[in-house]
Design an enzyme around this catalytic site. Structure first.
Site, short mmCIF file in Angstrom:
data_model
loop_
_atom_site.label_atom_id
_atom_site.label_comp_id
_atom_site.label_asym_id
_atom_site.label_seq_id
_atom_site.Cartn_x
_atom_site.Cartn_y
_atom_site.Cartn_z
N SER A 1 0.87 -1.23 -0.06
CA SER A 1 -0.07 0.01 0.16
C SER A 1 0.82 1.30 0.21
CB SER A 1 -0.98 -0.06 1.12
OG SER A 1 -0.18 -0.22 2.41
N GLY A 2 1.99 1.32 -0.97
CA GLY A 2 2.55 2.45 -1.19
C GLY A 2 2.20 3.05 -2.33
N ALA B 1 2.79 2.83 -5.52
CA ALA B 1 2.71 2.09 -6.41
C ALA B 1 1.54 1.07 -6.40
CB ALA B 1 3.86 1.06 -6.56
N ALA C 1 9.29 9.36 2.09
CA ALA C 1 9.94 10.17 1.15
C ALA C 1 10.17 11.61 1.62
CB ALA C 1 9.21 10.02 -0.38
N GLY D 1 12.40 14.14 -0.38
CA GLY D 1 12.97 15.36 -1.63
C GLY D 1 11.97 15.78 -2.62
N GLY D 2 11.15 14.47 -2.95
CA GLY D 2 9.96 15.04 -3.92
C GLY D 2 9.96 14.01 -5.26
N GLU E 1 18.18 18.42 -7.16
CA GLU E 1 18.86 17.15 -6.51
C GLU E 1 20.27 16.71 -7.31
OE1 GLU E 1 15.88 14.41 -5.16
OE2 GLU E 1 15.10 15.86 -3.85
N HIS F 1 22.35 5.93 0.27
CA HIS F 1 22.13 7.70 0.29
C HIS F 1 23.48 8.21 0.92
CE1 HIS F 1 20.48 11.40 0.57
NE2 HIS F 1 19.57 11.10 -0.16
N ARG G 1 24.76 10.26 -7.06
CA ARG G 1 24.46 9.70 -5.34
C ARG G 1 25.94 8.71 -5.49
NH1 ARG G 1 18.46 8.62 -3.80
NH2 ARG G 1 17.95 10.58 -3.66
N HIS H 1 19.65 2.61 0.80
CA HIS H 1 18.46 3.41 0.38
C HIS H 1 17.56 2.81 -0.39
CE1 HIS H 1 16.33 7.16 0.22
NE2 HIS H 1 16.62 7.34 -0.93
N GLU I 1 9.60 0.21 -6.44
CA GLU I 1 10.53 -0.18 -5.92
C GLU I 1 10.96 -1.82 -6.09
OE1 GLU I 1 12.19 1.70 -2.67
OE2 GLU I 1 14.09 0.56 -2.44
N ARG J 1 20.25 5.03 -9.55
CA ARG J 1 18.97 5.65 -10.08
C ARG J 1 19.21 7.29 -9.49
NH1 ARG J 1 15.05 7.65 -6.26
NH2 ARG J 1 15.95 6.75 -4.53
N LEU K 1 9.52 7.55 -7.11
CA LEU K 1 8.02 7.96 -6.91
C LEU K 1 7.53 8.07 -8.41
CD1 LEU K 1 8.15 10.40 -3.81
CD2 LEU K 1 7.51 8.00 -4.02
P1 FAD Z 1 6.68 1.16 -0.74
O1 FAD Z 1 6.24 2.44 -0.57
O2 FAD Z 1 7.77 0.87 0.15
O3 FAD Z 1 5.30 0.14 -0.35
C1 FAD Z 1 5.47 -1.18 -0.13
C2 FAD Z 1 4.24 -1.78 0.27
O4 FAD Z 1 4.45 -3.07 0.58
C3 FAD Z 1 4.22 -1.59 1.90
O5 FAD Z 1 2.77 -0.96 2.25
C4 FAD Z 1 4.70 -2.77 2.77
O6 FAD Z 1 3.93 -2.84 4.18
C5 FAD Z 1 4.10 -3.62 1.80
N1 FAD Z 1 4.46 -5.21 1.71
C6 FAD Z 1 5.73 -5.42 1.74
N2 FAD Z 1 5.86 -6.80 1.84
C7 FAD Z 1 4.66 -7.26 1.69
C8 FAD Z 1 4.18 -8.51 2.00
N3 FAD Z 1 4.88 -9.63 2.10
N4 FAD Z 1 2.70 -8.45 2.01
C9 FAD Z 1 2.11 -7.33 2.19
N5 FAD Z 1 2.29 -6.25 2.12
C10 FAD Z 1 3.85 -5.88 1.93
N6 FAD Z 1 12.02 8.67 -3.68
C11 FAD Z 1 11.56 9.58 -4.59
O7 FAD Z 1 11.57 9.61 -6.04
N7 FAD Z 1 11.74 10.79 -4.07
C12 FAD Z 1 12.12 11.04 -2.82
O8 FAD Z 1 12.09 12.19 -2.36
C13 FAD Z 1 12.42 9.83 -2.05
N8 FAD Z 1 12.72 9.97 -0.78
C14 FAD Z 1 12.93 8.82 0.06
C15 FAD Z 1 13.03 8.86 1.63
C16 FAD Z 1 13.28 7.68 2.06
C17 FAD Z 1 13.54 7.82 3.64
C18 FAD Z 1 13.23 6.49 1.87
C19 FAD Z 1 13.35 5.21 2.72
C20 FAD Z 1 12.98 6.17 0.28
C21 FAD Z 1 12.74 7.45 -0.45
N9 FAD Z 1 12.45 7.48 -2.04
C22 FAD Z 1 12.55 8.67 -2.57
C23 FAD Z 1 12.50 6.17 -2.51
C24 FAD Z 1 10.84 5.85 -2.52
O9 FAD Z 1 10.30 6.50 -1.51
C25 FAD Z 1 10.59 4.56 -2.70
O10 FAD Z 1 11.37 3.94 -3.66
C26 FAD Z 1 9.02 4.58 -3.16
O11 FAD Z 1 8.16 4.97 -2.41
C27 FAD Z 1 8.62 2.89 -3.32
O12 FAD Z 1 7.09 2.91 -3.45
P2 FAD Z 1 6.51 1.46 -3.54
O13 FAD Z 1 5.06 1.75 -3.53
O14 FAD Z 1 7.18 0.61 -4.65
O15 FAD Z 1 6.82 0.74 -2.15
C1 SIN Z 2 16.05 12.53 -0.93
O1 SIN Z 2 15.32 13.51 -0.48
O2 SIN Z 2 17.10 12.88 -0.85
C2 SIN Z 2 15.62 11.16 -1.33
C3 SIN Z 2 15.34 11.42 -2.72
C4 SIN Z 2 15.25 10.08 -3.40
O3 SIN Z 2 15.70 9.11 -2.73
O4 SIN Z 2 14.96 10.14 -4.72
#
Ligand code: FAD
Ligand code: SIN
Length: 540
Positions: A13-14, A16, A46, A48-49, A114, A242, A288, A349, A373, A384, A390
């Site tokens: 529930s991120g 994606a 997240a 930065g943006g 960035e 990171h 990075r 990261h 991701e 990346r 995002l």
């Molecule tokens: P996620 O958002 O991680 O969601 C994964 C979901 O899957 C979660 O709900 C989790 O509970 C669920 N899940 C996992 N395994 C299971 C399972 N077995 N069963 C059920 N549910 C499960 N990217 C940018 O582009 N810009 C930014 O500014 C940025 N800043 C960041 C800052 C931080 C601190 C971090 C950690 C990352 C950052 N990133 C940034 C990277 C970006 O946030 C992630 O790559 C992106 O949010 C991934 O989205 P997602 O939906 O793929 O996964």
């Molecule tokens: C950050 O805000 O530095 C994270 C940005 C990213 O991971 O893309």
């Protein structure tokens, strides 16, 4: 045993999973399962943006060029073209779903900068972009009658031909996915979630390292499950570190956004001198991989524990207004970032590799889609570009629904799927085994498979991880499954995939740097690292 059937099963529930759900719900019933409380995800943290072309001074061509250049030769150009072209449209949808991005005084987007970007193109909500996006998407899904979210439900395994009652997989035939076996953690019950299309949106695997910006949910479950199911996995050696996380014993690798450097922050050594000019013409705003490797090198040369990110020369009110969360968090550790440089170190990261998927999000297993991701869509190559993650999740979830809405119409029945069999297993309360093994994996990955690698370290890590996997598998077979156990098992598999992929690549490129092959070698290694578990034929 309970069975729940839907058109779409979304695991995660991120950004994606939720952005896909909102579109899929127009074409059928949607179940979202998520491991913990629904907002808990990398997305929610997240800062930065999101990178996209909105400035008149910018163009698709520049965003494409910066992304390809950061990716060090391994990006799939077709996927990158799609990413940068579709970016602005997908961001407009986020705004329609209720996300409020920061604006300048003339009401245009306040576009940040960035590392690796040649233009200002980071759209953001101050320094909490992720939680702004996550809460808007959750509110929108709540309003949709076709979507149901199951919290504290963890996918254990994907359901494929391996789980049919009449199990027969003719050699060379393609695999299909019909859902997942899921642990309801609160009721300690295993549910068969059947679906015509299964969506892996499980995010990253930062928890495989001892120091990481990722929250505890990031245990690589999607990659590990897909690998065990026989899907194609690609480029797992490219783990992004990171460069700047807060160096403080209680800070748990809290991220100091790259946007701080985009706002004028300068990396300095303990003696106050800046050092990035030595490594790259973009200095503190280099991509990075370069910055993390430079910091690692400087710390080793000097025997120091951290470097410093200095933003004290910028107007203090402007800093507080742009980075309210970072300011508050650092202040809670008695660091006033407007007066003192911030002590920082690199931490794991982002996973650039993952489950191989095409530009429609299709994996090598029919009916299984992956983006965000967890996936390797080809947009990031060997490194990346900041804030493209995002964006990737948004763009590829849109492409995937365009395909999946038609695919689900072709599935008219499910085969005879066996129930989860946990006969002969018991409740072992050996928590110490789980916590000890987890720390051992994280420590060995940090020590031997970090920013700088070598054959000696990687081989040592591989021998150890294989022993750990054997031990875990023995324990797993006789133990009633818990979330801790399934995560530990997945972490071990992901660690093995990272190590094996790193050993295969006999050159240094992007995020993979090894002292045994310190140079990039385009003659032999201008290709993805592909790992598949067995000879079962998968995919196109
Ligand atoms: P996620 O958002 O991680 O969601 C994964 C979901 O899957 C979660 O709900 C989790 O509970 C669920 N899940 C996992 N395994 C299971 C399972 N077995 N069963 C059920 N549910 C499960 N990217 C940018 O582009 N810009 C930014 O500014 C940025 N800043 C960041 C800052 C931080 C601190 C971090 C950690 C990352 C950052 N990133 C940034 C990277 C970006 O946030 C992630 O790559 C992106 O949010 C991934 O989205 P997602 O939906 O793929 O996964
Ligand atoms: C950050 O805000 O530095 C994270 C940005 C990213 O991971 O893309």
């Amino acid at each position: 045993m309970k069975t729940i059937q839907n058109e779409f099963l979304i695991i995660g529930s991120g950004i994606a999973g939720l952005s896909f759900a909102l579109k899929a719900a127009e074409h059928g019933s949607v179940a979202i399962i998520t491991k913990k409380e629904k907002a808990e995800s990398n997305t929610n943290y997240a800062q930065g943006g999101i990178a996209a072309v909105f400035s008149p001074d910018d163009s698709i061509k520049y965003h494409l060029k910066d992304t390809l250049s950061a990716g060090a030769g391994l990006c799939h150009p077709e996927a990158v073209q799609l990413l940068v072209e579709q970016g602005p449209n997908r961001i407009k949808e986020l705004i329609d779903w209720g996300v409020e991005f920061s604006k300048s005084s003339d009401n245009s987007f306040d576009l940040g900068r960035e590392g690796g970007h040649s233009k200002n193109r980071i759209i953001h909500a101050k320094d909490y972009t992720g939680s702004a996006v996550e809460s808007a998407l959750l509110s929108a899904t709540k309003r949709h009658p076709n979507i149901r979210i199951y919290e504290n439900h963890s996918a254990i395994e994907l359901i494929t031909e391996h789980h049919l009652r009449q199990r027969s997989i003719p050699a060379g035939s393609l695999l299909h996915c019909w859902g997942a076996y899921v642990l309801n953690e609160e009721e300690r019950q295993i549910i068969t979630f059947l679906a015509k299309a299964t969506i892996l949106a499980t995010g990253g695997c930062g928890q495989v390292y001892y120091h990481t910006t990722n929250p505890r949910i990031a245990t690589g479950d999607g990659v590990a499950m897909s690998y065990r199911a026989g899907a194609v996995i690609a480029n797992m050696e490219f783990m992004q570190f990171h460069p700047t996380t807060l160096y403080h014993p209680q800070a748990e690798s809290f991220l100091i956004s790259e946007a701080v450097r985009g706002f004028g922050g300068i990396l300095r050594l303990g003696d106050g001198s800046s050092f990035m000019e030595k490594y790259h013409p973009m200095a503190s705003l280099a991509p990075r991989d370069i910055v993390a490797q430079a910091i690692d090198a400087e710390l080793k040369i000097r025997g120091e524990e951290c470097v410093y990110l200095d933003i004290t020369h910028i107007d203090s009110d402007a800093v507080k207004a742009r980075f309210p969360r970072i300011y508050e968090k650092c202040l809670s550790f008695n660091i006033d970032i407007t007066k003192h440089p911030i002590p920082v170190v690199p931490a794991a990261h982002y996973a650039c590799g993952g489950v191989q998927s095409d530009i429609k999000g299709r994996t090598s297993i029919i009916g299984l889609y992956a983006f965000g991701e967890v996936a390797h869509t080809g947009v990031h190559g060997a490194n990346r570009l900041a804030s493209n993650s995002l964006l990737e999740a948004l763009v590829f979830s849109h492409e995937a629904i365009c395909d999946a809405k038609n695919f689900v119409k072709t599935v008219t029945a499910f085969p005879d799927i066996a129930e989860w069999d946990d006969s002969g297993t018991f409740n072992h309360e050996e928590w110490i085994l789980i916590s000890h093994d987890k720390i051992e994996i994280q420590q060995l990955m940090w020590d031997y498979v970090g920013i700088v690698r070598s054959n000696l370290r990687l081989n040592r890590a591989l021998r150890r991880i294989k022993l750990i996997i054997n031990e875990i598998e023995r324990f797993y077979k006789k133990t009633k499954i818990t979330q801790g156990l399934l995560e530990l098992r997945n972490l071990a598999y992901v660690a093995m995939l990272i190590i094996e992929s790193a050993l295969r690549r006999k050159e240094s490129r992007g995020l993979h740097y090894t002292t045994d092959y310190p140079h990039r070698n385009d003659r032999y290694w201008l290709k993805d690292t592909i790992v598949v578990r067995n000879s079962q034929k998968t995919g196109e």
